[in-house]
Scaffold this motif. Structure first.
Motif, PDB file in Angstrom:
ATOM      1  N   LEU A 471       0.828  -1.203   0.000  1.00 39.26           N
ATOM      2  CA  LEU A 471       0.000   0.000   0.000  1.00 39.26           C
ATOM      3  C   LEU A 471       0.865   1.257   0.000  1.00 39.26           C
ATOM      4  O   LEU A 471       2.054   1.208   0.341  1.00 39.26           O
ATOM      5  CB  LEU A 471      -0.938  -0.025   1.211  1.00 39.26           C
ATOM      6  N   PRO A 472       0.298   2.403  -0.370  1.00 41.27           N
ATOM      7  CA  PRO A 472       1.103   3.626  -0.525  1.00 41.27           C
ATOM      8  C   PRO A 472       1.775   4.065   0.777  1.00 41.27           C
ATOM      9  O   PRO A 472       1.278   3.802   1.882  1.00 41.27           O
ATOM     10  CB  PRO A 472       0.078   4.667  -0.987  1.00 41.27           C
ATOM     11  N   LEU A 473       2.898   4.766   0.613  1.00 39.77           N
ATOM     12  CA  LEU A 473       3.652   5.326   1.731  1.00 39.77           C
ATOM     13  C   LEU A 473       4.032   6.749   1.387  1.00 39.77           C
ATOM     14  O   LEU A 473       4.046   7.149   0.223  1.00 39.77           O
ATOM     15  CB  LEU A 473       4.916   4.504   1.997  1.00 39.77           C
ATOM     16  N   GLU A 474       4.343   7.522   2.423  1.00 39.15           N
ATOM     17  CA  GLU A 474       4.928   8.836   2.204  1.00 39.15           C
ATOM     18  C   GLU A 474       6.096   9.003   3.173  1.00 39.15           C
ATOM     19  O   GLU A 474       6.280   8.194   4.097  1.00 39.15           O
ATOM     20  CB  GLU A 474       3.904   9.956   2.372  1.00 39.15           C
ATOM     21  N   SER A 475       6.885  10.042   2.981  1.00 39.08           N
ATOM     22  CA  SER A 475       8.055  10.267   3.820  1.00 39.08           C
ATOM     23  C   SER A 475       8.111  11.730   4.223  1.00 39.08           C
ATOM     24  O   SER A 475       7.338  12.565   3.734  1.00 39.08           O
ATOM     25  CB  SER A 475       9.331   9.868   3.065  1.00 39.08           C
ATOM     26  N   GLY A 476       9.036  12.023   5.133  1.00 42.29           N
ATOM     27  CA  GLY A 476       9.220  13.396   5.582  1.00 42.29           C
ATOM     28  C   GLY A 476       8.451  13.709   6.853  1.00 42.29           C
ATOM     29  O   GLY A 476       7.681  12.901   7.369  1.00 42.29           O
ATOM     30  N   GLU A 477       8.674  14.923   7.349  1.00 43.60           N
ATOM     31  CA  GLU A 477       8.019  15.378   8.581  1.00 43.60           C
ATOM     32  C   GLU A 477       6.642  15.957   8.237  1.00 43.60           C
ATOM     33  O   GLU A 477       6.358  17.134   8.465  1.00 43.60           O
ATOM     34  CB  GLU A 477       8.891  16.422   9.283  1.00 43.60           C
ATOM     35  N   THR A 478       5.777  15.114   7.724  1.00 41.53           N
ATOM     36  CA  THR A 478       4.516  15.608   7.165  1.00 41.53           C
ATOM     37  C   THR A 478       3.501  16.019   8.227  1.00 41.53           C
ATOM     38  O   THR A 478       2.795  17.003   8.065  1.00 41.53           O
ATOM     39  CB  THR A 478       3.896  14.545   6.246  1.00 41.53           C
ATOM     40  N   HIS A 479       3.408  15.253   9.308  1.00 43.66           N
ATOM     41  CA  HIS A 479       2.426  15.562  10.358  1.00 43.66           C
ATOM     42  C   HIS A 479       3.045  15.235  11.725  1.00 43.66           C
ATOM     43  O   HIS A 479       2.791  14.162  12.281  1.00 43.66           O
ATOM     44  CB  HIS A 479       1.138  14.745  10.174  1.00 43.66           C
ATOM     45  N   LEU A 480       3.823  16.141  12.263  1.00 42.40           N
ATOM     46  CA  LEU A 480       4.411  15.939  13.589  1.00 42.40           C
ATOM     47  C   LEU A 480       3.477  16.548  14.629  1.00 42.40           C
ATOM     48  O   LEU A 480       3.287  17.766  14.669  1.00 42.40           O
ATOM     49  CB  LEU A 480       5.793  16.590  13.691  1.00 42.40           C
ATOM     50  N   ALA A 481       2.899  15.716  15.486  1.00 37.34           N
ATOM     51  CA  ALA A 481       1.996  16.223  16.518  1.00 37.34           C
ATOM     52  C   ALA A 481       2.760  16.853  17.678  1.00 37.34           C
ATOM     53  O   ALA A 481       2.216  17.698  18.400  1.00 37.34           O
ATOM     54  CB  ALA A 481       1.097  15.094  17.026  1.00 37.34           C
ATOM     55  N   VAL A 482       4.003  16.417  17.877  1.00 35.50           N
ATOM     56  CA  VAL A 482       4.882  16.989  18.902  1.00 35.50           C
ATOM     57  C   VAL A 482       6.288  17.058  18.321  1.00 35.50           C
ATOM     58  O   VAL A 482       6.577  16.484  17.269  1.00 35.50           O
ATOM     59  CB  VAL A 482       4.889  16.145  20.212  1.00 35.50           C
ATOM     60  N   ALA A 483       7.172  17.746  19.019  1.00 31.74           N
ATOM     61  CA  ALA A 483       8.552  17.878  18.552  1.00 31.74           C
ATOM     62  C   ALA A 483       9.279  16.538  18.621  1.00 31.74           C
ATOM     63  O   ALA A 483       8.944  15.678  19.440  1.00 31.74           O
ATOM     64  CB  ALA A 483       9.295  18.916  19.394  1.00 31.74           C
ATOM     65  N   ARG A 484      10.295  16.388  17.756  1.00 33.33           N
ATOM     66  CA  ARG A 484      11.048  15.129  17.678  1.00 33.33           C
ATOM     67  C   ARG A 484      12.104  15.059  18.795  1.00 33.33           C
ATOM     68  O   ARG A 484      13.291  15.181  18.565  1.00 33.33           O
ATOM     69  CB  ARG A 484      11.734  15.010  16.319  1.00 33.33           C
ATOM     70  N   SER A 485      11.638  14.814  20.008  1.00 28.66           N
ATOM     71  CA  SER A 485      12.555  14.741  21.158  1.00 28.66           C
ATOM     72  C   SER A 485      12.924  13.308  21.518  1.00 28.66           C
ATOM     73  O   SER A 485      13.622  13.079  22.501  1.00 28.66           O
ATOM     74  CB  SER A 485      11.922  15.414  22.373  1.00 28.66           C
ATOM     75  N   ASP A 486      12.461  12.328  20.714  1.00 35.74           N
ATOM     76  CA  ASP A 486      12.693  10.932  21.075  1.00 35.74           C
ATOM     77  C   ASP A 486      14.127  10.500  20.837  1.00 35.74           C
ATOM     78  O   ASP A 486      14.563   9.478  21.361  1.00 35.74           O
ATOM     79  CB  ASP A 486      11.752  10.007  20.305  1.00 35.74           C
ATOM     80  N   ARG A 487      14.890  11.260  20.055  1.00 38.54           N
ATOM     81  CA  ARG A 487      16.287  10.894  19.821  1.00 38.54           C
ATOM     82  C   ARG A 487      17.156  12.136  19.785  1.00 38.54           C
ATOM     83  O   ARG A 487      16.825  13.120  19.136  1.00 38.54           O
ATOM     84  CB  ARG A 487      16.447  10.112  18.509  1.00 38.54           C
ATOM     85  N   TYR A 488      18.251  12.047  20.485  1.00 39.56           N
ATOM     86  CA  TYR A 488      19.253  13.109  20.497  1.00 39.56           C
ATOM     87  C   TYR A 488      20.110  13.012  19.242  1.00 39.56           C
ATOM     88  O   TYR A 488      20.607  11.936  18.901  1.00 39.56           O
ATOM     89  CB  TYR A 488      20.120  12.947  21.752  1.00 39.56           C
ATOM     90  N   ARG A 489      20.250  14.102  18.529  1.00 38.83           N
ATOM     91  CA  ARG A 489      21.065  14.118  17.324  1.00 38.83           C
ATOM     92  C   ARG A 489      22.540  14.202  17.711  1.00 38.83           C
ATOM     93  O   ARG A 489      23.012  15.232  18.184  1.00 38.83           O
ATOM     94  CB  ARG A 489      20.682  15.304  16.438  1.00 38.83           C
ATOM     95  N   ARG A 490      23.251  13.097  17.524  1.00 33.11           N
ATOM     96  CA  ARG A 490      24.664  13.061  17.886  1.00 33.11           C
ATOM     97  C   ARG A 490      25.476  13.944  16.931  1.00 33.11           C
ATOM     98  O   ARG A 490      25.302  13.850  15.710  1.00 33.11           O
ATOM     99  CB  ARG A 490      25.216  11.639  17.818  1.00 33.11           C
ATOM    100  N   PRO A 491      26.364  14.772  17.459  1.00 31.32           N
ATOM    101  CA  PRO A 491      27.162  15.632  16.582  1.00 31.32           C
ATOM    102  C   PRO A 491      28.120  14.862  15.685  1.00 31.32           C
ATOM    103  O   PRO A 491      28.659  15.423  14.739  1.00 31.32           O
ATOM    104  CB  PRO A 491      27.937  16.513  17.578  1.00 31.32           C
ATOM    105  N   TYR A 492      28.340  13.593  15.969  1.00 32.57           N
ATOM    106  CA  TYR A 492      29.320  12.809  15.218  1.00 32.57           C
ATOM    107  C   TYR A 492      28.660  11.885  14.200  1.00 32.57           C
ATOM    108  O   TYR A 492      29.336  11.099  13.545  1.00 32.57           O
ATOM    109  CB  TYR A 492      30.177  11.961  16.165  1.00 32.57           C
ATOM    110  N   GLU A 493      27.348  11.944  14.048  1.00 38.18           N
ATOM    111  CA  GLU A 493      26.703  11.082  13.061  1.00 38.18           C
ATOM    112  C   GLU A 493      26.267  11.912  11.868  1.00 38.18           C
ATOM    113  O   GLU A 493      25.906  13.071  11.992  1.00 38.18           O
ATOM    114  CB  GLU A 493      25.512  10.341  13.667  1.00 38.18           C
ATOM    115  N   GLY A 494      26.308  11.322  10.707  1.00 38.69           N
ATOM    116  CA  GLY A 494      25.975  12.057   9.508  1.00 38.69           C
ATOM    117  C   GLY A 494      27.104  12.992   9.104  1.00 38.69           C
ATOM    118  O   GLY A 494      28.128  13.103   9.787  1.00 38.69           O
ATOM    119  N   THR A 495      26.926  13.650   8.001  1.00 41.16           N
ATOM    120  CA  THR A 495      27.974  14.537   7.490  1.00 41.16           C
ATOM    121  C   THR A 495      27.476  15.954   7.301  1.00 41.16           C
ATOM    122  O   THR A 495      28.177  16.790   6.742  1.00 41.16           O
ATOM    123  CB  THR A 495      28.492  14.004   6.142  1.00 41.16           C
ATOM    124  N   ASP A 496      26.254  16.243   7.799  1.00 42.01           N
ATOM    125  CA  ASP A 496      25.693  17.570   7.586  1.00 42.01           C
ATOM    126  C   ASP A 496      25.651  18.397   8.858  1.00 42.01           C
ATOM    127  O   ASP A 496      24.962  19.410   8.938  1.00 42.01           O
ATOM    128  CB  ASP A 496      24.285  17.456   6.998  1.00 42.01           C
TER     129      ASP A 496
END
Length: 528
Positions: A471-496
């Motif tokens: 069935l169809p899917l979508e992506s992105g922050e389309t409907h955030l009911a609350v802020a994304r506090s469930d994970r801490y963004r580590r400064p050493y992950e990713g390259t951006d």
């Protein structure tokens, strides 16, 4: 539940210094936890408490102390733990503010005990390292050098040093002889920041391998700050080793464990430890997850050794507990145990095992309480309902999973913030709840139904069932009911990440030793 008892900062400090078992649990989401918390606090968010606590705090009469920062989450968590059979639950007096007011040291980031220990190891052992520019020069000159990435394979694939090979930390001593068979080959160990490269490099030094070995100073952060290019999507990994290599590595690892005073246990000794009613004994298999799935000791949990040393608080959340490690070669358990012993854990390696002991196939299954009874619907029913107004769909998966893909129109929510979530939702004739498997959604459904008279349903099989149906899917922050506090963004992950954030993270790591000294409860000792 009657009035919950309290424990003070001084009660916790005394217990830590006395090496008593305790679980100091921060029940906020990971991001606020990472902003500041006590050194040995374990983060088990109220949102996922039932899913995580049995594995992380297995003994029901463990002295558990809960806290938040004034949100009221800890009181709710105390009631849930009592309902799950935990009998010694208290609230931290004054919560996080009380800890601060009493003069308690507060730490930033995640997995802080392990990271602080890594800094202490480098300080006391003068772990050899090379700057990013020096390693780049060696690679450019096509020198006799091998770069070994000590992180998980998925982290390595995200970003790595060009030409690097994935060798997660506990595998280094076992596999280095075949990855660098010439004793003159320069071995470089890297991670994203500092800890796993320091521990990996020092593991090879402690094991007495003949090669020159050095950590990549400051890991991929240092590489990026030097203006050098990272590779993405690399696939290089280790191959099986010979029996001769395995035996030699086992001798080296056993010698390191003996220097660290690691205890030895037989199956009978393990059974005796596990039978003691007032002690917690964790049993961890530190081989690769693939080896574990092929066959493991019954009742053991798969925790690859490198990640265990890096994230001890995430699996062994009872400070003062005992940890027993298992492998089938005498290398990975002994090396991992040598570090846990230096981190102040009472740790033993299980000896005398045969192939027949690894009799249980399959992945590790987390112990769970009885799942609540809820009203379920299948994907066809949900698909039909979503064609018309009135159905509000809530997704309780991690925010990262939600952003990657979710059912069209789903609102992302955090279970512990349901009152705030409801304020952000459109008027509903019915609510349907999902997550990856529907497990967390089932617990959330009970909470939501207590807050509303609107019917609440759970999607049978969760979003995974929807995906399997094509069935169809979508992506992105389309409907955030609350802020994304469930994970801490580590400064050493990713390259951006901004350069300032990367440098700030390194500066924070450099300051951990001073924080350890001010805190005074760590119990670390570095073996020479």
């Amino acid at each position: 539940m009657s009035t919950v008892a309290t424990r003070s900062f001084h009660d916790i400090r005394r217990a830590l210094l006395a090496h008593e078992e305790l679980a100091l649990i921060d029940v906020r989401e990971e991001d606020p936890f990472a902003q500041e918390h006590p050194l040995f606090a374990a983060n088990i968010p109220l949102s996922k408490l039932e899913l995580d606590v049995f594995a992380r705090v297995p003994r029901r009469d463990t002295a558990i102390t809960l806290y938040d920062d004034g949100e009221g989450l800890a009181t709710l968590a105390a009631a849930r733990l009592s309902a799950l059979g935990y009998s010694d639950v208290a609230l931290l007096e004054g919560g996080l503010a009380g800890w601060r007011a009493a003069g308690g040291e507060l730490f930033r980031d995640v997995n802080v005990p392990s990271k602080a220990f890594g800094e202490l190891v480098e300080s006391e052992r003068h772990t050899p390292s090379l700057a990013a520019e020096q390693v780049q020069a060696l690679l450019d000159a096509k020198a006799d050098v091998v770069v070994l990435d000590a992180r998980r394979f998925d982290e390595y694939q995200t970003m790595s040093i060009p030409g690097g090979i994935s060798v997660p930390g506990a595998e280094l001593v076992l596999r280095v002889a075949e990855l660098a068979p010439n004793p003159a080959t320069q071995v470089i160990v890297n991670c994203a920041g500092r800890t796993r490269s320091i521990i990996g490099t020092q593991s090879l030094v402690n094991a007495g391998i003949p090669n020159p070995v050095a950590a990549l100073r400051n890991g991929t952060i240092g590489w990026t700050l030097a203006g050098q290019q990272l590779a993405h999507g690399q696939q290089r990994s280790f191959a099986p080793v010979s029996d001769t290599t395995r035996a030699s590595a086992a001798d080296r690892a056993r010698a390191v464990a003996d220097r660290a005073a690691v205890a030895r246990l037989t199956r009978e000794g393990l059974a005796a430890w596990q039978a003691e009613p007032h002690r917690t004994t964790y049993l961890f298999d530190v081989r690769t997850p693939e080896e574990f799935a092929q066959g493991h000791l019954p009742a053991s949990r798969s925790v690859p050794g490198g990640q265990l040393v890096q994230e001890t608080d995430h699996v062994a959340s009872v400070r003062g507990a005992r940890i027993v490690l298992v492998d089938d070669d005498g290398v990975r358990a002994n090396m991992s145990a040598s570090w846990l012993a230096q981190m102040g854990w009472q740790v033993a390696v299980l000896d005398g095992l045969s192939t027949a002991d690894f009799s249980e196939p399959g992945d590790w299954q987390a112990p769970l309480p009885e799942q609540p009874q809820v009203n379920e619907i299948d994907v066809d029913q949900l698909h039909t309902w979503l064609q018309a107004p009135g159905t509000v769909l809530l997704d309780f998966t991690t925010s990262a999973n939600y952003v990657k893909r979710h059912i069209p129109g789903a609102h992302w929510a955090i279970r512990a913030q349901l009152p705030q979530v409801l304020e952000q939702l459109p008027v509903a004739e019915r609510y349907v709840l999902t997550c990856g498997s529907s497990l967390l959604a089932r617990f959330a459904a009970v909470d939501l139904q207590a807050l509303t008279h609107t019917p609440v349903y759970v999607l049978e099989g969760g979003t995974a069932r929807w995906i399997a149906a094509g069935l169809p899917l979508e992506s992105g922050e389309t409907h955030l009911a609350v802020a994304r506090s469930d994970r801490y963004r580590r400064p050493y992950e990713g390259t951006d990440n901004p350069r300032e954030a990367m440098q700030g993270y390194l500066d924070w790591e450099f300051g951990l030793i001073a924080q350890l000294e001010r805190d005074g409860t760590h119990g670390f000792h570095v073996v020479r």
